[in-house]
Design an enzyme around this catalytic site. Sequence first.
Site, PDB file in Angstrom:
ATOM      1  N   GLY A   1       0.857  -1.196   0.000  1.00  9.06           N
ATOM      2  CA  GLY A   1       0.000   0.000   0.000  1.00  9.06           C
ATOM      3  C   GLY A   1       0.883   1.231   0.000  1.00  9.06           C
ATOM      4  O   GLY A   1       0.711   2.138   0.816  1.00  9.06           O
TER       5      GLY A   1
ATOM      6  N   SER B   1       1.451   3.690  -2.245  1.00  3.96           N
ATOM      7  CA  SER B   1       1.296   4.802  -3.179  1.00  3.96           C
ATOM      8  C   SER B   1       0.631   6.052  -2.624  1.00  3.96           C
ATOM      9  O   SER B   1       0.761   7.128  -3.213  1.00  3.96           O
ATOM     10  CB  SER B   1       0.484   4.310  -4.385  1.00  3.96           C
ATOM     11  OG  SER B   1      -0.753   3.790  -3.939  1.00  3.96           O
TER      12      SER B   1
ATOM     13  N   ASP C   1      -2.569  -6.606  -7.512  1.00  3.38           N
ATOM     14  CA  ASP C   1      -3.400  -6.957  -6.360  1.00  3.38           C
ATOM     15  C   ASP C   1      -2.573  -7.649  -5.270  1.00  3.38           C
ATOM     16  O   ASP C   1      -2.208  -8.815  -5.402  1.00  3.38           O
ATOM     17  CB  ASP C   1      -4.532  -7.864  -6.841  1.00  3.38           C
ATOM     18  CG  ASP C   1      -5.451  -8.264  -5.700  1.00  3.38           C
ATOM     19  OD1 ASP C   1      -5.306  -7.709  -4.592  1.00  3.38           O
ATOM     20  OD2 ASP C   1      -6.316  -9.128  -5.927  1.00  3.38           O
ATOM     21  N   ALA C   2      -2.319  -6.924  -4.203  1.00  8.98           N
ATOM     22  CA  ALA C   2      -1.477  -7.448  -3.112  1.00  8.98           C
ATOM     23  C   ALA C   2      -2.070  -8.700  -2.465  1.00  8.98           C
ATOM     24  O   ALA C   2      -1.356  -9.448  -1.802  1.00  8.98           O
ATOM     25  CB  ALA C   2      -1.293  -6.365  -2.047  1.00  8.98           C
TER      26      ALA C   2
ATOM     27  N   LEU D   1      -2.503  -1.407   3.547  1.00 15.04           N
ATOM     28  CA  LEU D   1      -3.542  -1.505   2.518  1.00 15.04           C
ATOM     29  C   LEU D   1      -4.854  -0.936   3.051  1.00 15.04           C
ATOM     30  O   LEU D   1      -5.190  -1.137   4.221  1.00 15.04           O
ATOM     31  CB  LEU D   1      -3.770  -2.959   2.118  1.00 15.04           C
ATOM     32  CG  LEU D   1      -2.595  -3.720   1.499  1.00 15.04           C
ATOM     33  CD1 LEU D   1      -3.009  -5.146   1.167  1.00 15.04           C
ATOM     34  CD2 LEU D   1      -2.077  -3.024   0.254  1.00 15.04           C
TER      35      LEU D   1
ATOM     36  N   TYR E   1     -17.226   3.306  14.040  1.00 17.25           N
ATOM     37  CA  TYR E   1     -15.857   2.879  13.711  1.00 17.25           C
ATOM     38  C   TYR E   1     -15.379   1.721  14.600  1.00 17.25           C
ATOM     39  O   TYR E   1     -15.452   0.568  14.220  1.00 17.25           O
ATOM     40  CB  TYR E   1     -14.888   4.081  13.762  1.00 17.25           C
ATOM     41  CG  TYR E   1     -13.634   3.770  12.995  1.00 17.25           C
ATOM     42  CD1 TYR E   1     -13.500   4.093  11.645  1.00 17.25           C
ATOM     43  CD2 TYR E   1     -12.567   3.090  13.595  1.00 17.25           C
ATOM     44  CE1 TYR E   1     -12.370   3.748  10.915  1.00 17.25           C
ATOM     45  CE2 TYR E   1     -11.434   2.742  12.877  1.00 17.25           C
ATOM     46  CZ  TYR E   1     -11.339   3.086  11.547  1.00 17.25           C
ATOM     47  OH  TYR E   1     -10.222   2.731  10.835  1.00 17.25           O
TER      48      TYR E   1
ATOM     49  N   LYS F   1     -10.171  -4.333  12.488  1.00 14.64           N
ATOM     50  CA  LYS F   1      -8.967  -3.807  13.142  1.00 14.64           C
ATOM     51  C   LYS F   1      -8.599  -4.661  14.357  1.00 14.64           C
ATOM     52  O   LYS F   1      -7.427  -4.829  14.682  1.00 14.64           O
ATOM     53  CB  LYS F   1      -9.165  -2.338  13.527  1.00 14.64           C
ATOM     54  CG  LYS F   1      -9.301  -1.400  12.336  1.00 14.64           C
ATOM     55  CD  LYS F   1      -8.075  -1.438  11.443  1.00 14.64           C
ATOM     56  CE  LYS F   1      -8.061  -0.357  10.380  1.00 14.64           C
ATOM     57  NZ  LYS F   1      -6.932  -0.484   9.455  1.00 14.64           N
TER      58      LYS F   1
ATOM     59  N   THR G   1      -7.985  11.279   3.800  1.00 15.87           N
ATOM     60  CA  THR G   1      -7.519  10.459   2.675  1.00 15.87           C
ATOM     61  C   THR G   1      -8.633  10.432   1.632  1.00 15.87           C
ATOM     62  O   THR G   1      -9.672  11.075   1.805  1.00 15.87           O
ATOM     63  CB  THR G   1      -7.198   9.017   3.110  1.00 15.87           C
ATOM     64  OG1 THR G   1      -8.359   8.460   3.677  1.00 15.87           O
ATOM     65  CG2 THR G   1      -6.054   8.967   4.086  1.00 15.87           C
TER      66      THR G   1
HETATM   67  P1  NAD Z   1      -4.931   5.050   1.367  1.00 14.92           P
HETATM   68  O1  NAD Z   1      -6.227   4.818   0.703  1.00 14.92           O
HETATM   69  O2  NAD Z   1      -4.300   6.387   1.236  1.00 14.92           O
HETATM   70  O3  NAD Z   1      -3.855   3.960   0.818  1.00 14.92           O
HETATM   71  C1  NAD Z   1      -4.206   2.650   0.561  1.00 14.92           C
HETATM   72  C2  NAD Z   1      -3.103   1.955  -0.199  1.00 14.92           C
HETATM   73  O4  NAD Z   1      -3.508   0.596  -0.422  1.00 14.92           O
HETATM   74  C3  NAD Z   1      -2.811   2.537  -1.594  1.00 14.92           C
HETATM   75  O5  NAD Z   1      -1.424   2.485  -1.830  1.00 14.92           O
HETATM   76  C4  NAD Z   1      -3.514   1.564  -2.533  1.00 14.92           C
HETATM   77  O6  NAD Z   1      -2.944   1.495  -3.844  1.00 14.92           O
HETATM   78  C5  NAD Z   1      -3.270   0.270  -1.779  1.00 14.92           C
HETATM   79  N1  NAD Z   1      -4.177  -0.809  -2.170  1.00 14.92           N
HETATM   80  C6  NAD Z   1      -5.516  -0.889  -2.035  1.00 14.92           C
HETATM   81  N2  NAD Z   1      -5.959  -2.072  -2.498  1.00 14.92           N
HETATM   82  C7  NAD Z   1      -4.879  -2.759  -2.912  1.00 14.92           C
HETATM   83  C8  NAD Z   1      -4.683  -4.048  -3.480  1.00 14.92           C
HETATM   84  N3  NAD Z   1      -5.692  -4.897  -3.690  1.00 14.92           N
HETATM   85  N4  NAD Z   1      -3.420  -4.406  -3.802  1.00 14.92           N
HETATM   86  C9  NAD Z   1      -2.373  -3.572  -3.612  1.00 14.92           C
HETATM   87  N5  NAD Z   1      -2.506  -2.356  -3.056  1.00 14.92           N
HETATM   88  C10 NAD Z   1      -3.747  -1.958  -2.719  1.00 14.92           C
HETATM   89  O7  NAD Z   1      -5.114   4.616   2.868  1.00 14.92           O
HETATM   90  P2  NAD Z   1      -4.580   5.203   4.271  1.00 14.92           P
HETATM   91  O8  NAD Z   1      -5.569   6.163   4.782  1.00 14.92           O
HETATM   92  O9  NAD Z   1      -3.165   5.604   4.175  1.00 14.92           O
HETATM   93  O10 NAD Z   1      -4.733   3.901   5.170  1.00 14.92           O
HETATM   94  C11 NAD Z   1      -3.701   2.970   5.324  1.00 14.92           C
HETATM   95  C12 NAD Z   1      -3.915   2.242   6.645  1.00 14.92           C
HETATM   96  O11 NAD Z   1      -3.852   3.198   7.709  1.00 14.92           O
HETATM   97  C13 NAD Z   1      -5.290   1.570   6.744  1.00 14.92           C
HETATM   98  O12 NAD Z   1      -5.160   0.363   7.443  1.00 14.92           O
HETATM   99  C14 NAD Z   1      -6.086   2.556   7.573  1.00 14.92           C
HETATM  100  O13 NAD Z   1      -7.148   1.968   8.268  1.00 14.92           O
HETATM  101  C15 NAD Z   1      -5.007   3.061   8.515  1.00 14.92           C
HETATM  102  N6  NAD Z   1      -5.316   4.357   9.165  1.00 14.92           N
HETATM  103  C16 NAD Z   1      -5.801   5.395   8.441  1.00 14.92           C
HETATM  104  C17 NAD Z   1      -6.119   6.585   9.092  1.00 14.92           C
HETATM  105  C18 NAD Z   1      -6.683   7.761   8.326  1.00 14.92           C
HETATM  106  O14 NAD Z   1      -7.212   8.668   8.954  1.00 14.92           O
HETATM  107  N7  NAD Z   1      -6.557   7.763   7.029  1.00 14.92           N
HETATM  108  C19 NAD Z   1      -5.908   6.715  10.476  1.00 14.92           C
HETATM  109  C20 NAD Z   1      -5.352   5.662  11.171  1.00 14.92           C
HETATM  110  C21 NAD Z   1      -5.061   4.468  10.503  1.00 14.92           C
END
Ligand code: NAD
Length: 413
Positions: A60, A62, A123-124, A157, A253, A262, A290
């Site tokens: 993940g 990107s 697809d990871a 991811l 949540y 989670k 995001t």
């Molecule tokens: P994001 O949507 O910005 O990034 C998701 C990443 O997953 C991307 O790189 C995307 O290309 C990749 N991805 C999705 N499906 C995929 C697949 N099938 N194969 C390969 N890659 C795939 O998400 P984020 O907000 O950075 O969240 C990342 C983690 O952090 C999650 O577990 C989220 O719950 C957690 N988190 C997010 C927040 C928030 O506020 N955004 C807060 C705390 C924790």
Amino acid sequence: MIIKPMIRNNVCLNSHPAGCAKAVHNQIAYVRQNLAKRKDPAAVKMEASKGSPALVMVLGCSTGYGLASRIAAAFGYGAATVGVSFEKAPSPTKTGTPGWYNNQCFDAEAAKAHLPLKTIIGDAFSDEIKAETAKAVKEIAAEAGIPAKVDLVIYSLATPVRTDPKTGIMHRSVIKPIGQPYSGDTLDIMSGAIINSRAEPATEDEIANTIKVMGGEDWELWIDAMEKEGILAPRARTAAYTYIGPELSWAIYKNGTIGQAKKDLERAAAAITGSGKAKAWVSVNKALVTRASAVIPIIPFYVSTLFKVMKEKGVHEGCIEQIVRLFAERLYTEESICDTAKVPVDSEDRIRIDDWEMREDVQQETLTRMDKITAENVSELTDIAGFRHDFLAVHGFDVEGIDYETDFDPLGF
Ligand code: NAD
């Protein structure tokens, strides 16, 4: 072509190549300023022998937290990185996804800085991508002249769907409460209107599917696959990200479907650590904007207010600030760099970088303020402008220094 944001129902349908690239440059600059300056280049090699990351895999990679993690590992520690993400390429007439441009910029900048890298699009969750990634680890290590042993795996991811490689069944996650309906205020971020959002309780199937998609099973499969390939370092570390947040969001949540997934991540962390293959943590991160956060009930309302309070108190952070703190003050401190038992954790063995968000004064002020918000004072009491900016910026829009009236090639550079 001239590229302007196309937004429908709090979802942005396109992205801007130059804006995405600029945002990546800004994160790299932040890391160079705040993480890399903590060490000189000679120290990097020496620290790698003690335990700092030299070969890092980011699942993940990107956007959001994963991108920030990859930037921190590469530009902060000089690590070789293998990144996996699922992104859509542009065409001459249609922009790609933001992560596509982010990867493109990361790859170019890392190459310029002689930081070894491989970026895999696919697809990871699939066995094929796991095998391709293992091959990439071996290739990158050979190129860099380092052992093909990954010492840090970041699992970041975020996705609504997962196809189980064993059954071929596609599972869909939902963001729903459990047991009873949820109803609460949220913000339409573009108009600023306060709207009531309602979600019906999840069925047992929906709960199970959400755990399947966003829980820890695939994280464990990655660690197993890497161990079988012999590409995990003996003292490998791995972290996956989670969110807990304030009680007012728990119905949707923490105690809802996503919270069950989670919880399963925490189960997986204990199982991975117990297996002896790697030391695994769940890191609780701060709420940030995001691509998806604008559509989660309550989140835009809470986050806009939280941002205002955190900015006033001088403790606001974005992805990169959070991740620099995760690396420098949790995973790789002077004490924890050679001893995982010294990584600061809470009573549940979780890393907490949501500590500033959850500070009592921050929470109290945020919640008190949320109670007073009306349609008339919303722009004054919340940082809806900041939320809107961040939302546009994750798609490459509203980024300082970009002239959006100029023609840009959607293919990027
Ligand atoms: P994001 O949507 O910005 O990034 C998701 C990443 O997953 C991307 O790189 C995307 O290309 C990749 N991805 C999705 N499906 C995929 C697949 N099938 N194969 C390969 N890659 C795939 O998400 P984020 O907000 O950075 O969240 C990342 C983690 O952090 C999650 O577990 C989220 O719950 C957690 N988190 C997010 C927040 C928030 O506020 N955004 C807060 C705390 C924790």
